[in-house]
Enzyme design. Structure first.
Site, mmCIF file in Angstrom:
data_model
loop_
_atom_site.group_PDB
_atom_site.id
_atom_site.type_symbol
_atom_site.label_atom_id
_atom_site.label_comp_id
_atom_site.label_asym_id
_atom_site.label_seq_id
_atom_site.Cartn_x
_atom_site.Cartn_y
_atom_site.Cartn_z
ATOM 1 N N ALA A 1 24.098 -45.732 34.543
ATOM 2 C CA ALA A 1 24.576 -46.029 35.892
ATOM 3 C C ALA A 1 25.446 -47.282 35.831
ATOM 4 O O ALA A 1 25.388 -48.055 34.870
ATOM 5 C CB ALA A 1 23.400 -46.235 36.837
ATOM 6 N N GLY B 1 21.158 -43.469 33.407
ATOM 7 C CA GLY B 1 21.543 -42.445 34.369
ATOM 8 C C GLY B 1 22.232 -41.261 33.729
ATOM 9 O O GLY B 1 22.151 -40.132 34.235
ATOM 10 N N GLU C 1 19.512 -39.089 32.477
ATOM 11 C CA GLU C 1 18.867 -38.479 33.645
ATOM 12 C C GLU C 1 19.718 -37.355 34.234
ATOM 13 O O GLU C 1 19.197 -36.300 34.625
ATOM 14 C CB GLU C 1 18.597 -39.561 34.693
ATOM 15 C CG GLU C 1 17.511 -40.532 34.246
ATOM 16 C CD GLU C 1 17.416 -41.769 35.121
ATOM 17 O OE1 GLU C 1 16.304 -42.063 35.595
ATOM 18 O OE2 GLU C 1 18.442 -42.444 35.337
ATOM 19 N N GLU D 1 16.761 -48.928 30.506
ATOM 20 C CA GLU D 1 16.751 -49.767 31.712
ATOM 21 C C GLU D 1 15.853 -50.993 31.577
ATOM 22 O O GLU D 1 16.107 -52.040 32.193
ATOM 23 C CB GLU D 1 16.297 -48.943 32.934
ATOM 24 C CG GLU D 1 17.287 -47.882 33.379
ATOM 25 C CD GLU D 1 17.087 -46.536 32.703
ATOM 26 O OE1 GLU D 1 17.662 -45.546 33.168
ATOM 27 O OE2 GLU D 1 16.332 -46.474 31.696
#
Length: 259
Positions: A66, A110, A113, A133
């Site tokens: 992300a 992300g 994911e 993360e």
């Protein structure tokens, strides 16, 4: 082709190919990209000619995570009030047609994911998966702790999430995270070939088979088997079932019409 700023979208032979296209940021997932992805999926779902979607990135990165620059200054009230990630992630989860992730290079945070939200992953030999993360003092936020654990088991998921260890393509295949590993230069064509095979089948049967498999993660065995049987029975209401079985007995290719 398309007019998107962060995606390249092409459709051919019933397959929409979506390329994440933020090369300077290694395809980091920001709000603009995720909103454009929602728009592209809306368009693909509304187009009856589209039977399958392939989602990919670049040779260097599917998506390296992300967008930290976008998130770093946000407060808890801002994240909570906007329900950050929820709307876009929910759209991927609700997409009824098959989505194949074609992953080369980094699929981290992300990006990992997003790949796991797809129906299956075809990985290049160069692919690397991870949930790093914790290095930033946060956690997965788009389902990584839940999906990764379901795919590879508690021990590997804990290892990857708590140490930020990355998993290469070979380990990802052994662990059940990806369906197959292919040479990097053949990645997109392999994914497109799989997508074209799906696109040639009955779209009604494809959607129902996808629903059955997804239910296996959400229900008990007995409930899942009951759903499977009811959907199996219901497929006999469609012309595609008659065509498919007739083609089999007549030893010819089936011509499915989606009705």
């Amino acid at each position: 082709m398309s007019d998107y700023k962060t995606l390249i979208v092409e459709t051919d032979q019933g397959v929409t190919l979506i390329r994440l296209n933020r090369p300077k940021a290694l395809n980091a997932l920001n709000t603009e990209l995720l909103d454009e992805l929602v728009a592209a999926l809306d368009a693909a779902e509304a187009d009856e000619a589209v039977r399958c979607v392939v989602l990919t990135g670049s040779e260097r990165a599917f998506a390296a995570g992300a967008d930290i620059v976008e998130m770093s200054s946000k407060s808890y009230p801002e994240m909570f009030k906007s329900d950050y990630f929820t709307r876009q992630a929910s759209r991927v989860e609700r997409f009824r047609k098959p989505i194949i992730a074609a992953v080369a290079g980094y699929a981290l945070g992300g990006g990992c994911e997003l790949a796991m939200m797809c129906d299956f992953i075809i990985a290049a030999e160069t692919a690397r998966f991870g949930q790093p993360e914790i290095n930033l003092g946060v956690s997965p936020g788009i389902g990584g702790s839940q999906r990764l654990t379901r795919f590879v088991g508690k021990s590997k998921a804990m290892d990857m999430i708590l140490t930020a260890r990355q998993m290469d393509a070979a380990e990802a295949e052994r662990s059940g995270l990806v369906s197959r590993v292919v040479p990097a230069d053949a990645l997109v064509e392999e994914a497109m070939a799989a997508a074209r095979k799906i696109a040639a089948l009955s779209p009604l049967a494809v959607m129902m088979n996808k629903e059955m498999v997804e239910a296996a993660y959400e229900t008990t065995l007995s409930q899942g088997v009951k759903l499977e049987r009811r959907l199996f029975h219901s497929l006999f209401a469609f012309e595609d079932q008659k065509e498919g079985m007739a083609a089999f007995t007549e030893k010819r290719p089936a011509a499915f019409k989606g009705r």
